[in-house]
Design an enzyme around this catalytic site. Structure first.
Site, PDB file in Angstrom:
ATOM      1  N   LYS A  11      11.928  11.725  81.837  1.00 35.65           N
ATOM      2  CA  LYS A  11      11.281  12.632  82.324  1.00 35.65           C
ATOM      3  C   LYS A  11      10.317  13.145  81.284  1.00 35.65           C
ATOM      4  O   LYS A  11      10.371  13.129  80.018  1.00 35.65           O
ATOM      5  CB  LYS A  11      11.957  13.811  82.715  1.00 35.65           C
ATOM      6  CG  LYS A  11      12.805  14.655  82.029  1.00 35.65           C
ATOM      7  CD  LYS A  11      13.356  15.953  82.439  1.00 35.65           C
ATOM      8  CE  LYS A  11      14.326  16.459  81.370  1.00 35.65           C
ATOM      9  NZ  LYS A  11      14.825  17.743  81.634  1.00 35.65           N
ATOM     10  N   GLN A  16       9.457  26.251  94.983  1.00 31.05           N
ATOM     11  CA  GLN A  16       9.178  25.313  93.943  1.00 31.05           C
ATOM     12  C   GLN A  16       7.829  24.702  94.645  1.00 31.05           C
ATOM     13  O   GLN A  16       7.696  24.425  95.876  1.00 31.05           O
ATOM     14  CB  GLN A  16       9.994  24.036  93.988  1.00 31.05           C
ATOM     15  CG  GLN A  16      11.110  24.448  93.345  1.00 31.05           C
ATOM     16  CD  GLN A  16      12.339  23.136  93.127  1.00 31.05           C
ATOM     17  OE1 GLN A  16      12.687  22.392  94.187  1.00 31.05           O
ATOM     18  NE2 GLN A  16      12.457  22.608  92.032  1.00 31.05           N
ATOM     19  N   HIS A  63       9.987  12.740  91.316  1.00 30.54           N
ATOM     20  CA  HIS A  63       9.964  14.330  91.591  1.00 30.54           C
ATOM     21  C   HIS A  63       8.903  14.917  90.549  1.00 30.54           C
ATOM     22  O   HIS A  63       8.898  14.533  89.202  1.00 30.54           O
ATOM     23  CB  HIS A  63      11.307  14.891  91.068  1.00 30.54           C
ATOM     24  CG  HIS A  63      12.464  14.412  91.504  1.00 30.54           C
ATOM     25  ND1 HIS A  63      13.105  14.803  92.644  1.00 30.54           N
ATOM     26  CD2 HIS A  63      13.233  13.204  90.951  1.00 30.54           C
ATOM     27  CE1 HIS A  63      14.338  14.018  92.537  1.00 30.54           C
ATOM     28  NE2 HIS A  63      14.260  13.072  91.790  1.00 30.54           N
ATOM     29  N   ARG A  99      19.330  28.827  94.211  1.00 30.35           N
ATOM     30  CA  ARG A  99      20.474  28.255  93.408  1.00 30.35           C
ATOM     31  C   ARG A  99      21.085  29.503  92.680  1.00 30.35           C
ATOM     32  O   ARG A  99      20.771  30.405  92.386  1.00 30.35           O
ATOM     33  CB  ARG A  99      19.618  27.522  92.312  1.00 30.35           C
ATOM     34  CG  ARG A  99      18.967  26.267  92.590  1.00 30.35           C
ATOM     35  CD  ARG A  99      18.397  25.530  91.442  1.00 30.35           C
ATOM     36  NE  ARG A  99      17.260  24.614  92.070  1.00 30.35           N
ATOM     37  CZ  ARG A  99      16.697  23.928  91.309  1.00 30.35           C
ATOM     38  NH1 ARG A  99      16.582  24.076  90.086  1.00 30.35           N
ATOM     39  NH2 ARG A  99      15.979  22.853  91.824  1.00 30.35           N
ATOM     40  N   HIS A 150       7.388  14.527  96.060  1.00 34.19           N
ATOM     41  CA  HIS A 150       8.121  13.468  95.574  1.00 34.19           C
ATOM     42  C   HIS A 150       7.120  11.940  96.057  1.00 34.19           C
ATOM     43  O   HIS A 150       6.481  11.981  96.729  1.00 34.19           O
ATOM     44  CB  HIS A 150       9.296  13.121  96.418  1.00 34.19           C
ATOM     45  CG  HIS A 150      10.362  14.112  96.070  1.00 34.19           C
ATOM     46  ND1 HIS A 150      10.539  15.480  96.685  1.00 34.19           N
ATOM     47  CD2 HIS A 150      11.271  14.235  95.320  1.00 34.19           C
ATOM     48  CE1 HIS A 150      11.328  16.141  96.196  1.00 34.19           C
ATOM     49  NE2 HIS A 150      11.911  15.439  95.163  1.00 34.19           N
ATOM     50  N   CYS A 175      14.442  17.415  97.632  1.00 30.56           N
ATOM     51  CA  CYS A 175      14.563  15.971  97.437  1.00 30.56           C
ATOM     52  C   CYS A 175      14.773  15.037  98.792  1.00 30.56           C
ATOM     53  O   CYS A 175      14.176  14.397  99.420  1.00 30.56           O
ATOM     54  CB  CYS A 175      15.110  15.338  95.992  1.00 30.56           C
ATOM     55  SG  CYS A 175      15.305  16.591  94.803  1.00 30.56           S
ATOM     56  N   ASP A 216       7.116  21.404  94.793  1.00 30.32           N
ATOM     57  CA  ASP A 216       7.468  20.262  94.856  1.00 30.32           C
ATOM     58  C   ASP A 216       6.799  19.216  95.423  1.00 30.32           C
ATOM     59  O   ASP A 216       6.134  19.113  96.437  1.00 30.32           O
ATOM     60  CB  ASP A 216       8.728  20.476  95.435  1.00 30.32           C
ATOM     61  CG  ASP A 216       9.955  19.508  94.852  1.00 30.32           C
ATOM     62  OD1 ASP A 216       9.708  18.739  94.034  1.00 30.32           O
ATOM     63  OD2 ASP A 216      11.129  19.780  95.645  1.00 30.32           O
TER      64      ASP A 216
HETATM   65 ZN   LIG Z   1      13.064  16.115  93.739  1.00 29.53          ZN
END
Ligand SMILES: [Zn+2]
Ligand SMILES: [Zn+2]
Length: 638
Positions: free
Chosen positions: A467, A379, A513, A361, A383, A332, A381
């Site tokens: 979410k 991910q 996200h 992680r 945004h 992010c 991912d």
């Molecule tokens: Zn994010």
């Protein structure tokens, strides 16, 4: 569901009586079907003395709560059998869990499979004696003394942690356990159970505390349901992605490199490339821009984002020169930096920045599990930066996109959790009322329109925004967390992420996200287990296997191989001097969708003899015809 009323007059007349005593005569049949009850919404059992008036509902064994009571009661039964067979065993805890129960014991040596058999038959013997689960209540100090005398150090520690002045125990036959309850009324209700496995588990999950032996088991109300469940467990074992991944040589975890780090082998990497290519082209079609960002960044960035505060335990820190760096746990802040590379007017919004971003992680080594729980993963991912007015249509777009992606991979059943803020604890959540109302309202409307069933989880939102989480259902009916769509009211404030509005003033963006597949690793595990390694042709690691009958067909096989490679088809040729039957068996083991058997006839007529994994022997086809059909099938992604 049977509902009864305990009025205060009745309570006065019969204070401290149990539910069974109050109602049993009158409602024998209902009590036979129930395993426990709820008094004013609180679970109790038939032996709990009643001290308050109110509404009583009988909990049927088929309900989720009923099943939990049944399974937890079975864990008591198991503990009693263990104590009988291993008198020195010390008891820890024995809760019901999803699909079953466990109990933790401290014993001199690990339990063996033969032990489980013995424990199980002893459980049946005790259950058949049809003991009552008798509830007892003790003063805390009395209980402490009692369990101390028995040397039950873990129970003593549990009681010491309880705030209540009185604690309850449950006794059946010779066995008494510290427990809040509820339990089934009698042991004879415990008939259809099975002990499944043993694992080491630290007391309280703390690696500095003693290692205990955890026995897992399951229990059901009927023989049929137990059998069905055991069959499903066997089927799941056959599909275990660690097993299939190894058999098909898709990936590995290398001891020398460390746990939770995935090595994608050629066949696994081929599948990942197909998934990634599909993912990228679909994102570009939907107006996303794709970026690539670094794997590390200075600690200052993560201080600004707040991750060094609320996410610290999951982060890896690296000293470089005089500075501290962090291996990125999330993408992010990087996407925000790219967004902020220049000023944006409302006319440019929405801006959708996507990346197949690899993050690291920290996970405890004990929880690492194949591809499903790892320390490094990629991910899918993105945004989205947008205005308030764009929020709803952006969410609609993401949800449609998620359904399209998952559907293309063969998943059409989902369950969705909508996590919203607790309106009574507004201070625990960041962002204004307007932001929360806009976001929650839009999420819920979009879900309602989609017709996807969803569960509204009050107070379950993360502190920075509401979410939705999408869990897909696989071929065995198991759920896998994949897509997530989350609002963030925290990062846009911390990084001051803005756009210039039509009014010429600066406004804070709405930031979303989202990940559709979740992560490449986890999604790959889902795919492997859903298909049991028998992948649709468009994602199969090898789509076509060429099998020659004799040396003379090698040039023809090489010609076909070049032709298919040119078309982007994943083809391998088995040119060994082996019997055709053996070559076919080997290709079958690898679950390759098409085998082309090439003999003298095929070379002469420029044909191929086709064996399809789905349809069996398809006979002889002209080479061109087969290639056309295959290309169409791959393009259709079926
Ligand atoms: Zn994010
Ligand atoms: Zn209990």
């Amino acid at each position: 569901m049977i509902q009864l009323e305990i009025d205060s007059r009745r309570l006065e007349a019969e204070p401290g009586k149990t539910l069974g005593a109050i109602f049993h005569e009158q409602y024998q049949e209902a009590f036979r079907q129930g395993v426990a009850a709820k008094l004013n919404g609180r679970l109790i059992d038939f032996h709990t003395p009643i001290h308050e008036s109110g509404r009583v509902e009988l909990v049927p064994v088929e309900s989720d709560e009923g099943l939990s009571v049944l399974r937890h009661s079975t864990s008591h039964l198991m503990a009693s059998a263990v104590v009988k067979l291993f008198p020195d065993a010390k008891l820890a805890i024995g809760p019901a869990i999803a699909d079953g129960f466990y109990y933790d014991f401290q014993v001199d040596r690990p339990f063996q499979p033969e032990d489980l058999e013995q424990i199980e038959s002893s459980m049946h013997a005790i259950a058949d004696e049809n003991h009552q689960f008798q509830r007892g209540e003790l003063d805390r100090n009395e209980a402490l003394q009692r369990f101390r005398e028995k040397g039950e150090t873990f129970k003593v520690e549990l009681i010491e942690g309880l705030p209540d002045p009185r604690v309850s125990t449950y006794t059946h036959a010779f066995f008494t356990d510290l427990c809040r309850g509820p339990h089934v009324p009698r042991t004879k209700m415990l008939r259809h159970f099975k002990l499944l496995s043993v694992a080491g588990a630290y007391w309280r999950g703390d690696s500095s505390r003693p290692m205990l032996q955890r026995i897992y088991g399951t229990a059901f109300p009927t023989k049929e349901r137990l059998k069905e469940h055991l069959t499903r467990i066997e089927e799941a074992k056959l599909r275990d992605h660690r097993k299939v991944g190894h058999a098909l040589d898709l990936y590995s975890v290398q001891e020398e490199a460390g746990g939770g780090l995935i090595f994608w082998h050629p066949h696994g990497a081929a599948m990942r490339r197909v998934i990634e290519d599909f993912w990228k082209s679909e994102h570009l079609r939907r107006g996303y821009t794709l970026v690539v960002t670094p794997h590390i960044a200075q600690v200052d960035l993560w201080e600004r984002s707040g991750h060094t505060g609320f996410y610290r335990e999951n982060m890896y820190f690296l000293p470089i020169d005089e500075k501290e760096y962090v291996l990125k746990p999330m993408n992010c802040p990087f996407h925000i930096l790219i967004y902020q590379g220049k000023k944006h007017s409302y006319r440019e919004l929405p801006i959708r920045i996507g990346e197949l971003g690899t993050v690291y992680r920290y996970e405890k080594s004990g929880v690492l599990h194949g591809l499903a729980r790892v320390r490094g993963f990629t991910q899918d991912d993105a945004h989205i930066f947008c205005t308030r007015e764009q929020v709803e249509s952006e969410l609609q777009g993401v949800l449609d996109f998620a359904q399209f992606m998952l559907g293309t991979f063969g998943f059409n059943e989902y369950q969705v959790d909508l996590s919203v803020r607790d309106p009574n604890r507004k201070d625990d959540f960041m962002g204004s009322d307007e932001e929360w109302e806009t976001a929650e309202g839009a999420l819920e409307r979009v879900l309602q329109r989609s017709g996807v069933p969803y569960h509204r989880a009050e107070g379950e939102a993360v502190f920075y925004g509401p979410k939705i989480d999408v869990k897909l259902t696989d071929a065995l009916g198991r759920q896998w967390q994949c897509s997530t769509i989350q609002f963030d009211f925290n990062l846009p404030r911390r990084f001051d992420v803005r756009y210039t509005g039509a009014d010429g003033a600066e406004h804070q963006v709405y930031m979303i996200h989202r990940a559709l597949l979740g992560s490449m690793e986890r999604f790959f595990a889902t795919l492997i287990e859903h298909y049991a390694g028998d992948f649709p042709v468009w994602i199969a690691p090898v789509q076509v296997q060429l099998i020659t009958i004799a040396e003379a067909q090698v040039p023809y096989a090489q010609e076909i191989r070049t032709l298919l490679l040119d078309l982007g088809i994943r083809v391998e040729a088995d040119l060994r001097e082996e019997k055709m039957g053996a070559k076919i068996r080997d290709a079958e083991m690898l679950k390759i969708p098409y085998m082309l058997v090439l003999g003298r006839q095929e070379v002469e007529n420029r044909t191929v003899s086709v064996r399809s994994r789905k349809k069996g022997n398809e006979g002889t086809l002209p080479l061109d015809g087969f290639v056309q059909k295959l290309v169409a099938e791959i393009q259709a992604r079926t």
